[in-house]
Design a protein around this motif. Structure first.
Motif, mmCIF file in Angstrom:
data_model
loop_
_atom_site.group_PDB
_atom_site.id
_atom_site.type_symbol
_atom_site.label_atom_id
_atom_site.label_comp_id
_atom_site.label_asym_id
_atom_site.label_seq_id
_atom_site.Cartn_x
_atom_site.Cartn_y
_atom_site.Cartn_z
ATOM 1 N N LYS A 346 24.506 42.681 44.041
ATOM 2 C CA LYS A 346 23.574 43.400 43.181
ATOM 3 C C LYS A 346 23.190 44.732 43.800
ATOM 4 C CE LYS A 346 20.192 41.275 41.183
ATOM 5 N NZ LYS A 346 18.927 40.526 40.970
ATOM 6 N N SER A 347 22.789 45.663 42.940
ATOM 7 C CA SER A 347 22.137 46.899 43.356
ATOM 8 C C SER A 347 21.344 47.398 42.164
ATOM 9 C CB SER A 347 23.133 47.957 43.806
ATOM 10 O OG SER A 347 22.438 49.115 44.268
ATOM 11 N N GLY A 348 20.025 47.427 42.312
ATOM 12 C CA GLY A 348 19.187 47.814 41.180
ATOM 13 C C GLY A 348 19.384 46.882 40.005
ATOM 14 N N SER A 349 19.683 47.443 38.842
ATOM 15 C CA SER A 349 19.873 46.622 37.633
ATOM 16 C C SER A 349 21.297 46.099 37.503
ATOM 17 C CB SER A 349 19.513 47.445 36.392
ATOM 18 O OG SER A 349 20.355 48.584 36.290
ATOM 19 N N MET A 350 22.190 46.543 38.390
ATOM 20 C CA MET A 350 23.593 46.116 38.331
ATOM 21 C C MET A 350 23.792 44.811 39.099
ATOM 22 S SD MET A 350 25.520 49.755 38.994
ATOM 23 C CE MET A 350 27.145 49.051 38.661
ATOM 24 N N SER A 351 24.551 43.890 38.502
ATOM 25 C CA SER A 351 24.793 42.601 39.145
ATOM 26 C C SER A 351 26.152 42.059 38.705
ATOM 27 C CB SER A 351 23.693 41.603 38.769
ATOM 28 O OG SER A 351 23.948 40.332 39.331
ATOM 29 N N ILE A 352 26.845 41.424 39.655
ATOM 30 C CA ILE A 352 28.130 40.815 39.320
ATOM 31 C C ILE A 352 28.283 39.512 40.095
ATOM 32 C CG2 ILE A 352 29.427 42.059 41.113
ATOM 33 C CD1 ILE A 352 31.734 42.247 39.053
ATOM 34 N N LYS A 353 28.762 38.486 39.414
ATOM 35 C CA LYS A 353 28.990 37.184 40.034
ATOM 36 C C LYS A 353 30.405 37.160 40.585
ATOM 37 C CE LYS A 353 28.039 32.321 38.973
ATOM 38 N NZ LYS A 353 27.700 31.381 37.861
ATOM 39 N N VAL A 354 30.524 36.862 41.894
ATOM 40 C CA VAL A 354 31.846 36.913 42.530
ATOM 41 C C VAL A 354 32.350 35.538 42.967
ATOM 42 C CG1 VAL A 354 31.614 39.316 43.268
ATOM 43 C CG2 VAL A 354 30.774 37.480 44.760
ATOM 44 N N ALA A 355 31.452 34.547 43.000
ATOM 45 C CA ALA A 355 31.871 33.186 43.358
ATOM 46 C C ALA A 355 30.986 32.188 42.626
ATOM 47 C CB ALA A 355 31.778 32.969 44.864
ATOM 48 N N GLU A 356 31.581 31.048 42.274
ATOM 49 C CA GLU A 356 30.843 30.013 41.543
ATOM 50 C C GLU A 356 31.272 28.638 42.038
ATOM 51 O OE1 GLU A 356 29.692 30.051 37.070
ATOM 52 O OE2 GLU A 356 31.655 29.052 37.200
ATOM 53 N N ASN A 357 30.269 27.808 42.320
ATOM 54 C CA ASN A 357 30.525 26.446 42.795
ATOM 55 C C ASN A 357 31.459 26.426 44.004
ATOM 56 O OD1 ASN A 357 28.879 25.365 40.774
ATOM 57 N ND2 ASN A 357 30.578 25.302 39.323
ATOM 58 N N GLY A 358 31.267 27.405 44.894
ATOM 59 C CA GLY A 358 32.004 27.437 46.147
ATOM 60 C C GLY A 358 33.413 27.971 46.039
ATOM 61 N N ALA A 359 33.757 28.539 44.890
ATOM 62 C CA ALA A 359 35.113 29.067 44.699
ATOM 63 C C ALA A 359 35.045 30.448 44.062
ATOM 64 C CB ALA A 359 35.932 28.121 43.818
ATOM 65 N N GLY A 360 36.130 31.192 44.209
ATOM 66 C CA GLY A 360 36.164 32.553 43.704
ATOM 67 C C GLY A 360 36.308 32.634 42.202
ATOM 68 N N LEU A 361 35.892 33.780 41.653
ATOM 69 C CA LEU A 361 36.029 34.077 40.238
ATOM 70 C C LEU A 361 36.874 35.335 40.063
ATOM 71 C CD1 LEU A 361 32.295 33.717 39.096
ATOM 72 C CD2 LEU A 361 34.136 32.085 38.628
ATOM 73 N N VAL A 362 37.447 35.491 38.902
ATOM 74 C CA VAL A 362 38.043 36.777 38.554
ATOM 75 C C VAL A 362 36.892 37.677 38.126
ATOM 76 C CG1 VAL A 362 39.582 38.000 36.996
ATOM 77 C CG2 VAL A 362 40.196 35.715 37.822
ATOM 78 N N PHE A 363 36.715 38.813 38.812
ATOM 79 C CA PHE A 363 35.593 39.696 38.481
ATOM 80 C C PHE A 363 36.068 41.142 38.451
ATOM 81 C CE2 PHE A 363 35.595 38.977 43.080
ATOM 82 C CZ PHE A 363 35.519 40.264 43.595
ATOM 83 N N ASP A 364 35.231 41.991 37.920
ATOM 84 C CA ASP A 364 35.550 43.409 37.768
ATOM 85 C C ASP A 364 35.441 44.101 39.123
ATOM 86 O OD1 ASP A 364 35.604 46.139 37.229
ATOM 87 O OD2 ASP A 364 34.507 45.949 35.338
ATOM 88 N N GLU A 365 36.566 44.370 39.757
ATOM 89 C CA GLU A 365 36.582 44.976 41.085
ATOM 90 C C GLU A 365 35.985 46.390 41.081
ATOM 91 O OE1 GLU A 365 37.426 43.785 43.989
ATOM 92 O OE2 GLU A 365 38.705 42.031 43.640
ATOM 93 N N VAL A 366 36.191 47.101 39.995
ATOM 94 C CA VAL A 366 35.660 48.465 39.900
ATOM 95 C C VAL A 366 34.141 48.437 39.876
ATOM 96 C CG1 VAL A 366 35.530 50.549 38.491
ATOM 97 C CG2 VAL A 366 37.711 49.351 38.748
ATOM 98 N N MET A 367 33.581 47.512 39.098
ATOM 99 C CA MET A 367 32.124 47.382 39.034
ATOM 100 C C MET A 367 31.559 46.923 40.380
ATOM 101 S SD MET A 367 29.799 45.053 36.479
ATOM 102 C CE MET A 367 28.007 45.023 36.650
ATOM 103 N N ALA A 368 32.264 45.996 41.012
ATOM 104 C CA ALA A 368 31.812 45.496 42.311
ATOM 105 C C ALA A 368 31.772 46.626 43.335
ATOM 106 C CB ALA A 368 32.724 44.380 42.792
ATOM 107 N N LYS A 369 32.810 47.468 43.320
ATOM 108 C CA LYS A 369 32.849 48.589 44.255
ATOM 109 C C LYS A 369 31.736 49.591 43.967
ATOM 110 C CE LYS A 369 35.979 51.938 46.404
ATOM 111 N NZ LYS A 369 35.767 51.387 47.765
ATOM 112 N N GLU A 370 31.435 49.772 42.682
ATOM 113 C CA GLU A 370 30.347 50.690 42.320
ATOM 114 C C GLU A 370 29.016 50.166 42.855
ATOM 115 O OE1 GLU A 370 28.238 52.795 38.421
ATOM 116 O OE2 GLU A 370 29.963 51.449 38.139
ATOM 117 N N ILE A 371 28.801 48.862 42.737
ATOM 118 C CA ILE A 371 27.581 48.255 43.266
ATOM 119 C C ILE A 371 27.494 48.489 44.775
ATOM 120 C CG2 ILE A 371 26.488 46.026 43.798
ATOM 121 C CD1 ILE A 371 27.438 45.088 41.006
ATOM 122 N N LEU A 372 28.604 48.254 45.476
ATOM 123 C CA LEU A 372 28.610 48.375 46.936
ATOM 124 C C LEU A 372 28.564 49.827 47.410
ATOM 125 C CD1 LEU A 372 31.172 45.592 47.878
ATOM 126 C CD2 LEU A 372 28.684 45.498 48.012
#
Length: 410
Positions: A346-372
């Protein structure tokens, strides 16, 4: 926030009856301009409480302050930066006592009512002739407006001073709490961390204040890490002179809770300032652990993730490598169900889920990089296995951290 008022440009001189100063005394190597000696003085003896490093090589000033604070009373604090006076043997111990004695003589106080603190290079003896003149200079510069100068004088590799003050209503009486801290590197607390000095004009029982300080330290300074190194000089001291005129806080009641919450806010704010100003840092990194079985395990997990060098470098590189985060959760030695863990970035109002129930998810890498890429980044770890939570603060690990510490003595 409605419990108290944050005072603009507040510092350790904001509470009634406190003066301070910060001067250049020539303590730092090749330094003729930077402030390096600070004094904080109360107009009257204050009830005092402190917490200290658990490093076995505790510096001489820590030893002296622990001796002098035993009666629960202090009236002044003298601090130098540029020399830690740590691992300096009997001479270092006597030098720390002499710092207190010189301060007391120049302020007409008891030597035992002066706390001593130092920060800087380890293993180098103080030049007491220089130090003596510096303390005299600081004593002659004391003022009720000197809080900011004092905050600047305790800095080492800090890029900015760290100070704050608030006002709390205690049964109709305005009570103020002010604080200053230094810390940028060698930050991995095992009691408090770095140096922190808090002043308050509250009239409060000394034992209650000590209890509050110890409890709050565990959830604030003890949840900060920059580089995994616990200093030899860590110290946090609170002075309460009672000059606000409130009815004495003697019991764990609503007034105690208001003071406790105010002190908590001050120490948490200073903790975040330290994490944000970590040596070479480009990002403030926060780890929030939610819904854990126990508070103890939540803290274990938060601290395990925040101090992971691999996680810290991933944050610096803006790489959403959630595997490093979950690995740090796994070796934290906390008890949890590994099939339930979710991870968000997360950063501010931006949030992305990258893992669920101990395993990875397919997520938007571009959005994740923007958050980071943001200045403040947060990892949220939902254990989904209880009601306890914990927060830890740190920073990314950058090239500049190595540069700063490679030539620290130069």
């Amino acid at each position: 926030m409605d419990k108290f008022k944050i005072i603009d440009k507040g510092n350790v001189c904001t509470p009634k009856g406190f003066r301070a100063s910060g001067v250049n005394g020539g303590i730092k190597k090749n330094n003729t301009t930077k402030k390096d000696v600070a004094l904080i003085v109360s107009d009257k003896p204050s009830r005092a409480a402190g917490t200290y490093t658990l490093n076995r090589y505790a510096a001489a000033p820590v030893t002296v302050t622990k001796e002098y604070i035993k009666d629960g009373i202090l009236q002044a604090v003298v601090v130098n930066s540029g020399n830690a006076n740590a691992c300096t043997g009997e001479k270092g111990y006597l030098d720390a006592k002499q710092m207190a004695a010189i301060t007391a003589q120049n302020l007409n106080l008891k030597e035992q009512d002066v706390a001593v603190a130092s920060t800087g290079v380890i293993g180098v003896n103080l030049d007491m002739e220089v130090m003596g003149k510096a303390i005299i200079k600081a004593a002659s510069s004391l003022s009720y407006e000197g809080g900011h100068d004092a905050a600047e004088a305790i800095m080492t590799t800090d890029t900015c001073s760290k100070e704050i003050a608030i006002e709390v209503d205690i049964n109709g009486t305005p009570v103020k709490i002010g604080g200053m801290a230094k810390g940028s590197g060698m930050i991995h607390p095992n009691m408090a961390t770095m140096l922190c000095f808090v002043t308050t004009d509250a009239f409060i029982d000394q034992k209650l204040m000590h209890t509050a300080l110890k409890e709050i330290i565990d959830d604030t300074f003890n949840m900060v890490t920059v580089d995994g190194d616990t200093s030899t000089n860590d110290m946090a001291v609170v002075l309460a002179n009672g000059m606000a005129g409130n009815k004495e806080i003697r019991d764990i009641d609503d007034n105690y809770k208001k003071f406790y919450d105010g002190l908590y806010y001050v120490l948490e704010a200073l903790s975040i300032m330290i994490a944000k100003d970590g040596e070479g840092a480009s990002k403030l990194f926060t780890v929030n652990v939610l819904n854990c079985t126990t508070k103890k395990d939540a803290k274990k997990i938060a601290k395990s993730v925040i101090q992971s060098s691999l996680v810290k470098t991933a944050i610096f590189g803006e790489d959403a490598n959630w595997g490093r985060i979950i690995a740090a959760v796994g070796y934290s030695e906390a008890q949890f169900d590994e099939t339930k863990v979710d991870i968000y970035l997360k950063s501010g109002s931006m949030s992305i889920k990258v893992a669920e129930n101990g395993a990875g998810l397919v997520f938007d890498e571009v959005m994740a990089k923007e958050i980071l890429s943001k200045r403040q980044v947060e990892a949220v770890i939902d254990m989904k296995d209880g009601t306890n939570s914990a927060t830890a603060w740190g920073c990314d690990l950058t090239y500049d951290y190595v540069k700063i510490n490679a030539d620290y003595r130069s």
